[in-house]
Motif scaffolding. Structure first.
Motif, PDB file in Angstrom:
ATOM      1  N   HIS A  59      59.196 -47.972 -23.887  1.00 13.97           N
ATOM      2  CA  HIS A  59      59.275 -48.650 -22.548  1.00 13.97           C
ATOM      3  C   HIS A  59      58.111 -47.925 -21.593  1.00 13.97           C
ATOM      4  N   GLN A  60      58.123 -46.728 -22.001  1.00 10.46           N
ATOM      5  CA  GLN A  60      56.987 -46.033 -21.094  1.00 10.46           C
ATOM      6  C   GLN A  60      55.619 -46.225 -21.387  1.00 10.46           C
ATOM      7  N   GLU A  61      55.374 -46.417 -22.722  1.00  8.51           N
ATOM      8  CA  GLU A  61      54.090 -46.535 -23.230  1.00  8.51           C
ATOM      9  C   GLU A  61      53.609 -48.050 -22.849  1.00  8.51           C
ATOM     10  N   GLU A  62      54.439 -49.134 -22.975  1.00 10.58           N
ATOM     11  CA  GLU A  62      54.141 -50.378 -22.713  1.00 10.58           C
ATOM     12  C   GLU A  62      53.915 -50.671 -21.170  1.00 10.58           C
ATOM     13  N   SER A  63      54.909 -50.122 -20.343  1.00 10.23           N
ATOM     14  CA  SER A  63      54.493 -50.025 -18.843  1.00 10.23           C
ATOM     15  C   SER A  63      53.265 -49.320 -18.328  1.00 10.23           C
ATOM     16  N   GLY A  64      52.888 -48.370 -19.166  1.00 10.84           N
ATOM     17  CA  GLY A  64      51.728 -47.497 -18.988  1.00 10.84           C
ATOM     18  C   GLY A  64      50.716 -48.374 -19.029  1.00 10.84           C
ATOM     19  N   LYS A  65      50.584 -49.151 -20.193  1.00  5.78           N
ATOM     20  CA  LYS A  65      49.457 -50.010 -20.551  1.00  5.78           C
ATOM     21  C   LYS A  65      49.356 -51.291 -19.434  1.00  5.78           C
ATOM     22  N   ALA A  66      50.468 -51.628 -19.046  1.00  6.31           N
ATOM     23  CA  ALA A  66      50.541 -52.879 -18.351  1.00  6.31           C
ATOM     24  C   ALA A  66      50.003 -52.543 -16.875  1.00  6.31           C
ATOM     25  N   MET A  67      50.427 -51.281 -16.514  1.00  7.34           N
ATOM     26  CA  MET A  67      50.039 -51.001 -14.983  1.00  7.34           C
ATOM     27  C   MET A  67      48.544 -50.233 -14.837  1.00  7.34           C
ATOM     28  N   GLN A  68      47.895 -49.935 -15.778  1.00 10.42           N
ATOM     29  CA  GLN A  68      46.708 -49.112 -16.061  1.00 10.42           C
ATOM     30  C   GLN A  68      45.478 -49.862 -15.174  1.00 10.42           C
ATOM     31  N   SER A  69      45.475 -51.462 -15.360  1.00  9.94           N
ATOM     32  CA  SER A  69      44.395 -51.922 -14.680  1.00  9.94           C
ATOM     33  C   SER A  69      44.503 -52.098 -13.187  1.00  9.94           C
ATOM     34  N   VAL A  70      46.054 -52.341 -13.019  1.00  6.72           N
ATOM     35  CA  VAL A  70      46.092 -52.252 -11.424  1.00  6.72           C
ATOM     36  C   VAL A  70      46.205 -51.058 -10.742  1.00  6.72           C
ATOM     37  N   ALA A  71      46.246 -50.247 -11.251  1.00  6.65           N
ATOM     38  CA  ALA A  71      46.052 -48.554 -11.073  1.00  6.65           C
ATOM     39  C   ALA A  71      44.626 -48.191 -10.458  1.00  6.65           C
ATOM     40  N   ASP A  72      43.991 -48.734 -11.567  1.00 10.67           N
ATOM     41  CA  ASP A  72      42.374 -48.500 -11.584  1.00 10.67           C
ATOM     42  C   ASP A  72      42.008 -49.141 -10.183  1.00 10.67           C
ATOM     43  N   ILE A  73      42.542 -50.345 -10.055  1.00 12.91           N
ATOM     44  CA  ILE A  73      41.965 -51.402  -9.108  1.00 12.91           C
ATOM     45  C   ILE A  73      42.124 -50.443  -7.741  1.00 12.91           C
ATOM     46  N   LEU A  74      43.694 -50.122  -7.564  1.00 15.09           N
ATOM     47  CA  LEU A  74      44.123 -49.717  -6.271  1.00 15.09           C
ATOM     48  C   LEU A  74      43.484 -48.257  -6.068  1.00 15.09           C
ATOM     49  N   GLY A  75      43.322 -47.521  -7.330  1.00 13.67           N
ATOM     50  CA  GLY A  75      42.739 -46.149  -7.040  1.00 13.67           C
ATOM     51  C   GLY A  75      41.184 -46.190  -6.711  1.00 13.67           C
ATOM     52  N   ALA A  76      40.496 -47.061  -7.141  1.00 10.21           N
ATOM     53  CA  ALA A  76      39.246 -47.213  -6.804  1.00 10.21           C
ATOM     54  C   ALA A  76      38.993 -47.576  -5.267  1.00 10.21           C
ATOM     55  N   ALA A  77      40.124 -48.224  -4.791  1.00  9.76           N
ATOM     56  CA  ALA A  77      39.899 -48.713  -3.238  1.00  9.76           C
ATOM     57  C   ALA A  77      40.526 -47.632  -2.429  1.00  9.76           C
TER      58      ALA A  77
END
Length: 145
Positions: A59-77
């Motif tokens: 569960h943690q691994e799948e969620s981590g992969k799914a959340m990575q791109s939005v985390a990158d977008i939010l973090g960059a902003a």
């Protein structure tokens, strides 16, 4: 602090929703985004043969992969965010999580497949919209009509 829930499934549609938040076109600053991803519960047959620890790690691994791109977008902003891996029936878990943090809104990307397709297989966005305790903003990915 105002809370906003961003539900993601790891798709470009979710990335569009994250970009919508990051660009600040509608939402005022001064909020924390709670990025949530919901993995489905595993069946009893799986639980009979796989340890709880292994299932939790999946569960943690799948969620981590799914959340990575939005985390990158939010973090960059420079948008403040937290990540939350959930499991269960996605619409119920998103709505319950939003209520638990007294979210002022839920932001989701929408696949925009059409009402017939959604009537046959169901729509997470449609169910969240119907049951959410707060406003829901549905964001289409660029190029979708």
């Amino acid at each position: 602090m105002t809370n906003i829930v961003l539900a993601t499934d790891g798709s470009p549609f979710s990335d569009a929703a994250a970009s919508f938040i990051a660009e600040g076109k509608l939402l005022q600053s001064g909020f924390t985004v709670h990025v949530v991803h919901v993995t489905p519960d595993v069946t009893g047959q799986v639980r009979a043969f796989v340890s709880k620890e292994t299932i939790d790690a999946w569960h943690q691994e799948e969620s981590g992969k799914a959340m990575q791109s939005v985390a990158d977008i939010l973090g960059a902003a420079g948008v403040a965010f937290e990540q939350h891996a959930l499991h269960g029936f996605a619409p119920e878990r998103i709505v319950a999580y939003a209520a638990s943090v007294d979210a002022r809104g839920i932001v989701m990307g929408t696949h925009g497949r059409g009402s017939f397709f959604d009537a046959v297989i169901g729509s997470v966005a449609g169910r969240v919209l119907a049951h959410a305790p707060c406003p829901v903003v549905l964001v289409k990915a660029p190029g979708k009509k």
